[in-house]
Enzyme design. Structure first.
Site, PDB file in Angstrom:
ATOM      1  N   LEU A  94       0.844  -1.202   0.000  1.00 35.27           N
ATOM      2  CA  LEU A  94       0.000   0.000   0.000  1.00 35.27           C
ATOM      3  C   LEU A  94       0.877   1.250   0.000  1.00 35.27           C
ATOM      4  CD1 LEU A  94      -2.556  -1.301   2.632  1.00 35.27           C
ATOM      5  CD2 LEU A  94      -3.015  -0.950   0.190  1.00 35.27           C
ATOM      6  N   HIS A 110       1.951 -10.196  10.419  1.00 34.44           N
ATOM      7  CA  HIS A 110       3.109 -10.553   9.593  1.00 34.44           C
ATOM      8  C   HIS A 110       3.775 -11.793  10.183  1.00 34.44           C
ATOM      9  CE1 HIS A 110       6.419  -9.996   6.819  1.00 34.44           C
ATOM     10  NE2 HIS A 110       7.245 -10.236   7.830  1.00 34.44           N
ATOM     11  N   GLN A 174      -0.445 -19.686  15.628  1.00 35.49           N
ATOM     12  CA  GLN A 174      -0.233 -18.633  16.633  1.00 35.49           C
ATOM     13  C   GLN A 174      -0.848 -17.299  16.193  1.00 35.49           C
ATOM     14  OE1 GLN A 174       0.834 -19.253  19.748  1.00 35.49           O
ATOM     15  NE2 GLN A 174       0.671 -21.306  18.895  1.00 35.49           N
TER      16      GLN A 174
HETATM   17  C1  GAR Z   1      -0.501 -15.154   7.165  1.00 30.98           C
HETATM   18  O1  GAR Z   1       0.539 -15.981   7.612  1.00 30.98           O
HETATM   19  C2  GAR Z   1      -0.051 -13.703   7.188  1.00 30.98           C
HETATM   20  O2  GAR Z   1       0.811 -13.379   8.229  1.00 30.98           O
HETATM   21  C3  GAR Z   1       0.659 -13.602   5.874  1.00 30.98           C
HETATM   22  O3  GAR Z   1      -0.141 -14.311   4.983  1.00 30.98           O
HETATM   23  C4  GAR Z   1      -0.794 -15.384   5.682  1.00 30.98           C
HETATM   24  C5  GAR Z   1      -2.267 -15.305   5.359  1.00 30.98           C
HETATM   25  O4  GAR Z   1      -2.919 -16.464   5.755  1.00 30.98           O
HETATM   26  N1  GAR Z   1       0.803 -12.214   5.505  1.00 30.98           N
HETATM   27  C6  GAR Z   1       1.879 -11.719   4.932  1.00 30.98           C
HETATM   28  O5  GAR Z   1       2.843 -12.387   4.627  1.00 30.98           O
HETATM   29  C7  GAR Z   1       1.796 -10.241   4.657  1.00 30.98           C
HETATM   30  N2  GAR Z   1       3.105  -9.694   4.450  1.00 30.98           N
HETATM   31  P1  GAR Z   1      -4.521 -16.519   5.747  1.00 30.98           P
HETATM   32  O6  GAR Z   1      -5.002 -16.024   4.377  1.00 30.98           O
HETATM   33  O7  GAR Z   1      -4.833 -17.974   5.966  1.00 30.98           O
HETATM   34  O8  GAR Z   1      -5.016 -15.639   6.859  1.00 30.98           O
END
Ligand code: GAR
Length: 197
Positions: A94, A110, A174
């Site tokens: 963004l 993150h 977690q």
């Molecule tokens: C999560 O692990 C989140 O931390 C990561 O994507 C995954 C989404 O999982 N986000 C990033 O890497 C952002 N930089 P989900 O769609 O099952 O919630």
């Protein structure tokens, strides 16, 4: 006053589900919208199944014009009048323009113990570095990537023989504990960080 929460995602939406399922009873917030940047995001169907309003703003027609994509996104989000935006696996960077409109009201999860391992491939990088400990962070979003005041962290020990996928699965579990705990506090006006282990 009940706070309204919009959730932005790009993928399977497991963090969105954890957030939505936490917002019941005496929780100070309720979901008002789930937005994805791709019709293929599995999280959209999961939100609709739970009776939450959904929207999709495809980033692809805006290729090369990030501000135009963000203007469309902002319009859709604003119409739902959220007090808080939660990025939950939203994989578009963004710009400062968008972030500044929501600063102080926008959270992100993150998959690393920030400030370590901003960006992508966090699990593989933590393993390659020989870390003993990994985890996840929920933080306020500022214009710098994966930066901003830390609102919570959960630690995940690295185990012998871990692969990026195995480690990612434990970190994700977690995140499902941490993000709801942080949102509950944040929605009540409390920015004291939550630390889980
Ligand atoms: C999560 O692990 C989140 O931390 C990561 O994507 C995954 C989404 O999982 N986000 C990033 O890497 C952002 N930089 P989900 O769609 O099952 O919630």
């Amino acid at each position: 006053m009940t706070r309204r929460v919009a959730i932005l995602l790009s993928g399977s939406g497991s963090n969105m589900v954890a957030l939505v399922e936490s917002m019941t009873g005496d929780h100070p917030a309720r979901p008002c919208l789930v937005v994805a940047n791709s019709a293929g995001a599995g999280g959209l169907a999961k939100a609709a199944d739970r009776g939450i309003a959904t929207a999709m703003v495809d980033h692809r027609p805006f290729k090369g014009d990030r501000p135009a994509f963000e203007a469309a996104l902002h319009e859709v989000i604003s119409a739902a009048r959220p007090d808080i935006l939660c990025l939950a696996g939203f994989m578009r960077v963004l710009t400062e323009g968008f972030v500044s409109r929501w600063q102080g009201r926008m959270l992100n999860t993150h998959p690393s113990l920030l400030p370590k391992y901003r960006g992508l491939h966090t699990h593989a990088r933590a393993l390659a570095a020989g870390e003993a400990m990994h985890g996840c962070t929920v933080h306020e979003v500022t214009p710098a990537l994966d930066d901003g005041p830390i609102l919570g962290q959960a630690q995940v020990p690295i185990e012998p023989g871990d692969t990026p996928d195995r480690l990612a699965a434990r970190v994700l579990a977690q995140e499902h504990r941490l993000y709801p705990a942080v949102l509950r506090r944040f929605a009540a006006g409390d920015r004291t960080p939550v630390f889980l282990s």
